[in-house]
Design a protein around this motif. Sequence first.
Motif, PDB file in Angstrom:
ATOM      1  N   THR A   2      -6.686   8.998   1.611  1.00 40.15           N
ATOM      2  CA  THR A   2      -6.979   9.858   0.179  1.00 40.15           C
ATOM      3  C   THR A   2      -7.541   8.950  -0.831  1.00 40.15           C
ATOM      4  OG1 THR A   2      -4.856   9.510  -0.520  1.00 40.15           O
ATOM      5  CG2 THR A   2      -4.882  11.302   0.965  1.00 40.15           C
ATOM      6  N   VAL A   3      -8.017   9.867  -1.998  1.00 37.35           N
ATOM      7  CA  VAL A   3      -8.473   9.023  -3.014  1.00 37.35           C
ATOM      8  C   VAL A   3      -7.297   8.340  -3.644  1.00 37.35           C
ATOM      9  CG1 VAL A   3      -9.461   9.470  -5.340  1.00 37.35           C
ATOM     10  CG2 VAL A   3     -10.407  10.642  -3.318  1.00 37.35           C
ATOM     11  N   ARG A   4      -6.045   8.989  -3.572  1.00 33.48           N
ATOM     12  CA  ARG A   4      -5.083   8.268  -4.121  1.00 33.48           C
ATOM     13  C   ARG A   4      -4.770   6.897  -3.455  1.00 33.48           C
ATOM     14  NH1 ARG A   4      -1.675  12.294  -4.318  1.00 33.48           N
ATOM     15  NH2 ARG A   4      -1.648  12.424  -6.751  1.00 33.48           N
ATOM     16  N   SER A   5      -4.932   6.873  -2.093  1.00 30.51           N
ATOM     17  CA  SER A   5      -4.543   5.600  -1.575  1.00 30.51           C
ATOM     18  C   SER A   5      -5.485   4.614  -1.711  1.00 30.51           C
ATOM     19  CB  SER A   5      -4.433   5.690  -0.060  1.00 30.51           C
ATOM     20  OG  SER A   5      -5.576   6.137   0.694  1.00 30.51           O
ATOM     21  N   LEU A   6      -6.830   5.134  -2.005  1.00 27.58           N
ATOM     22  CA  LEU A   6      -8.072   4.240  -2.159  1.00 27.58           C
ATOM     23  C   LEU A   6      -7.737   3.680  -3.725  1.00 27.58           C
ATOM     24  CD1 LEU A   6     -11.045   3.295  -1.922  1.00 27.58           C
ATOM     25  CD2 LEU A   6     -11.802   5.149  -3.008  1.00 27.58           C
ATOM     26  N   ARG A   7      -7.284   4.442  -4.552  1.00 25.68           N
ATOM     27  CA  ARG A   7      -6.980   4.013  -6.096  1.00 25.68           C
ATOM     28  C   ARG A   7      -5.938   3.100  -6.140  1.00 25.68           C
ATOM     29  NH1 ARG A   7      -4.334   7.793 -10.699  1.00 25.68           N
ATOM     30  NH2 ARG A   7      -2.597   7.564  -8.982  1.00 25.68           N
ATOM     31  N   ALA A   8      -4.737   3.292  -5.057  1.00 24.05           N
ATOM     32  CA  ALA A   8      -3.596   2.217  -4.976  1.00 24.05           C
ATOM     33  C   ALA A   8      -4.194   0.808  -4.605  1.00 24.05           C
ATOM     34  CB  ALA A   8      -2.642   2.814  -4.182  1.00 24.05           C
ATOM     35  N   SER A   9      -5.168   0.803  -3.572  1.00 24.74           N
ATOM     36  CA  SER A   9      -5.649  -0.314  -2.974  1.00 24.74           C
ATOM     37  C   SER A   9      -6.634  -1.093  -3.871  1.00 24.74           C
ATOM     38  CB  SER A   9      -6.489   0.042  -1.790  1.00 24.74           C
ATOM     39  OG  SER A   9      -5.719   0.529  -0.546  1.00 24.74           O
ATOM     40  N   PHE A  10      -7.336  -0.159  -4.632  1.00 21.54           N
ATOM     41  CA  PHE A  10      -8.205  -0.835  -5.451  1.00 21.54           C
ATOM     42  C   PHE A  10      -7.321  -1.526  -6.802  1.00 21.54           C
ATOM     43  CE2 PHE A  10     -12.092  -1.474  -7.629  1.00 21.54           C
ATOM     44  CZ  PHE A  10     -11.989  -1.653  -9.039  1.00 21.54           C
ATOM     45  N   TRP A  11      -6.192  -0.752  -7.265  1.00 23.00           N
ATOM     46  CA  TRP A  11      -5.448  -1.545  -8.434  1.00 23.00           C
ATOM     47  C   TRP A  11      -4.726  -2.482  -7.749  1.00 23.00           C
ATOM     48  CZ3 TRP A  11       0.067  -1.479  -8.913  1.00 23.00           C
ATOM     49  CH2 TRP A  11       0.502  -1.765 -10.381  1.00 23.00           C
ATOM     50  N   THR A  12      -4.207  -2.710  -6.518  1.00 24.18           N
ATOM     51  CA  THR A  12      -3.537  -3.781  -6.157  1.00 24.18           C
ATOM     52  C   THR A  12      -4.513  -5.105  -5.995  1.00 24.18           C
ATOM     53  OG1 THR A  12      -2.074  -2.483  -4.813  1.00 24.18           O
ATOM     54  CG2 THR A  12      -2.066  -4.744  -3.850  1.00 24.18           C
ATOM     55  N   LEU A  14      -7.043  -5.523  -7.821  1.00 18.47           N
ATOM     56  CA  LEU A  14      -7.478  -5.607  -9.055  1.00 18.47           C
ATOM     57  C   LEU A  14      -6.512  -6.604  -9.646  1.00 18.47           C
ATOM     58  CD1 LEU A  14      -9.685  -5.359 -11.495  1.00 18.47           C
ATOM     59  CD2 LEU A  14      -8.477  -3.418 -11.901  1.00 18.47           C
ATOM     60  N   ARG A  15      -5.011  -6.353  -9.431  1.00 13.83           N
ATOM     61  CA  ARG A  15      -4.000  -6.860  -9.979  1.00 13.83           C
ATOM     62  C   ARG A  15      -3.917  -8.499  -9.343  1.00 13.83           C
ATOM     63  NH1 ARG A  15      -0.409  -4.859 -14.022  1.00 13.83           N
ATOM     64  NH2 ARG A  15       1.320  -6.135 -13.186  1.00 13.83           N
ATOM     65  N   ALA A  16      -4.234  -8.505  -8.137  1.00 17.58           N
ATOM     66  CA  ALA A  16      -4.253  -9.578  -7.445  1.00 17.58           C
ATOM     67  C   ALA A  16      -5.212 -10.658  -7.982  1.00 17.58           C
ATOM     68  CB  ALA A  16      -4.369  -9.584  -5.965  1.00 17.58           C
ATOM     69  N   HIS A  17      -6.441 -10.327  -8.177  1.00 21.92           N
ATOM     70  CA  HIS A  17      -7.747 -10.992  -8.311  1.00 21.92           C
ATOM     71  C   HIS A  17      -7.846 -11.162  -9.684  1.00 21.92           C
ATOM     72  CE1 HIS A  17      -8.302 -11.626  -4.179  1.00 21.92           C
ATOM     73  NE2 HIS A  17      -8.254 -10.308  -3.756  1.00 21.92           N
ATOM     74  N   ALA A  18      -7.823 -10.345 -10.456  1.00 20.92           N
ATOM     75  CA  ALA A  18      -7.769 -10.197 -11.937  1.00 20.92           C
ATOM     76  C   ALA A  18      -6.646  -9.507 -12.685  1.00 20.92           C
ATOM     77  CB  ALA A  18      -9.224  -9.543 -12.224  1.00 20.92           C
ATOM     78  N   PRO A  19      -5.686 -10.441 -12.744  1.00 19.42           N
ATOM     79  CA  PRO A  19      -4.586  -9.795 -13.397  1.00 19.42           C
ATOM     80  C   PRO A  19      -4.537  -9.307 -14.844  1.00 19.42           C
ATOM     81  CG  PRO A  19      -3.779 -11.880 -12.583  1.00 19.42           C
ATOM     82  CD  PRO A  19      -5.168 -11.581 -12.055  1.00 19.42           C
ATOM     83  N   SER A  20      -5.228 -10.362 -15.336  1.00 21.72           N
ATOM     84  CA  SER A  20      -5.287 -10.071 -16.911  1.00 21.72           C
ATOM     85  C   SER A  20      -6.387  -8.723 -17.357  1.00 21.72           C
ATOM     86  CB  SER A  20      -5.786 -11.457 -17.456  1.00 21.72           C
ATOM     87  OG  SER A  20      -7.135 -11.725 -17.159  1.00 21.72           O
ATOM     88  N   CYS A  21      -7.040  -8.387 -16.222  1.00 20.10           N
ATOM     89  CA  CYS A  21      -8.149  -7.320 -16.499  1.00 20.10           C
ATOM     90  C   CYS A  21      -7.488  -6.066 -16.230  1.00 20.10           C
ATOM     91  CB  CYS A  21      -9.348  -7.606 -15.875  1.00 20.10           C
ATOM     92  SG  CYS A  21     -10.172  -9.064 -16.513  1.00 20.10           S
ATOM     93  N   ALA A  22      -6.151  -6.105 -15.129  1.00 23.92           N
ATOM     94  CA  ALA A  22      -5.980  -4.702 -14.647  1.00 23.92           C
ATOM     95  C   ALA A  22      -4.922  -4.114 -15.494  1.00 23.92           C
ATOM     96  CB  ALA A  22      -5.110  -5.258 -13.397  1.00 23.92           C
ATOM     97  N   PRO A  23      -4.957  -2.709 -15.361  1.00 24.01           N
ATOM     98  CA  PRO A  23      -4.356  -1.733 -16.226  1.00 24.01           C
ATOM     99  C   PRO A  23      -2.718  -1.996 -15.654  1.00 24.01           C
ATOM    100  CG  PRO A  23      -5.235  -0.549 -14.783  1.00 24.01           C
ATOM    101  CD  PRO A  23      -5.920  -1.785 -14.510  1.00 24.01           C
ATOM    102  N   GLU A  24      -1.764  -1.948 -16.792  1.00 21.84           N
ATOM    103  CA  GLU A  24      -0.451  -2.117 -16.308  1.00 21.84           C
ATOM    104  C   GLU A  24       0.145  -1.034 -15.178  1.00 21.84           C
ATOM    105  OE1 GLU A  24       2.225  -2.108 -19.780  1.00 21.84           O
ATOM    106  OE2 GLU A  24       0.759  -3.728 -20.755  1.00 21.84           O
ATOM    107  N   ALA A  25      -0.378   0.272 -15.374  1.00 22.45           N
ATOM    108  CA  ALA A  25       0.053   1.191 -14.152  1.00 22.45           C
ATOM    109  C   ALA A  25      -1.279   1.526 -13.447  1.00 22.45           C
ATOM    110  CB  ALA A  25       0.756   2.245 -14.953  1.00 22.45           C
ATOM    111  N   GLU A  26      -0.892   1.899 -12.269  1.00 21.44           N
ATOM    112  CA  GLU A  26      -1.931   2.433 -11.379  1.00 21.44           C
ATOM    113  C   GLU A  26      -2.342   3.772 -11.921  1.00 21.44           C
ATOM    114  OE1 GLU A  26      -2.053   4.560  -7.069  1.00 21.44           O
ATOM    115  OE2 GLU A  26      -0.674   2.891  -7.036  1.00 21.44           O
TER     116      GLU A  26
END
Length: 158
Positions: A2-12, A14-26
């Motif tokens: 689902t798009v929801r799981s794609l968003r979760a993967s992207f957010w994860t 992003l948090r791992a590789h660019a934590p200062s750029c990632a939003p606080e919540a998915e």
Amino acid sequence: RTVRSLRASFWTALRAHAPSCAPEAEGQLMLHNASGEPLRLDESVHAALADGDDVFATFVADDANRTPSPAPSAVPTAPLKGAAGRQKEKSADAQLKEEIAPYSEAAEKAWKERQYARAKLIHLELIGLHPTLAPSLRRLGDIELAAGRPASAIKFYH
């Protein structure tokens, strides 16, 4: 997937590789197609996007008056600055597309001619060089489905 799981993967990622750029919540991350239409979270990625479509991410601030800002790539890269940096980034993307074009074309030709084993071999080689190459991952899933192996197809769509 689902798009929801794609968003979760992207957010994860992003948090791992660019934590200062990632939003606080998915939930602050929105995915859109190339024409800017938001993707519905409950849709499958395959249904929401046409083959070869790009996905764009924007941050949605808690403050409704703020304009969403574009999400940085989840792929770690060296910091690039200004127009020269954007040009280098485009050049790298253009170079990748140029590098894989003959292989992608051969794989698509094999797919259209229903030469699934040949298409699979070429796409597996592309994935060996570029493990996150979405068109090849998607096509490998399609090949597995066409061959009647839905359980094997799932790993390529995730």
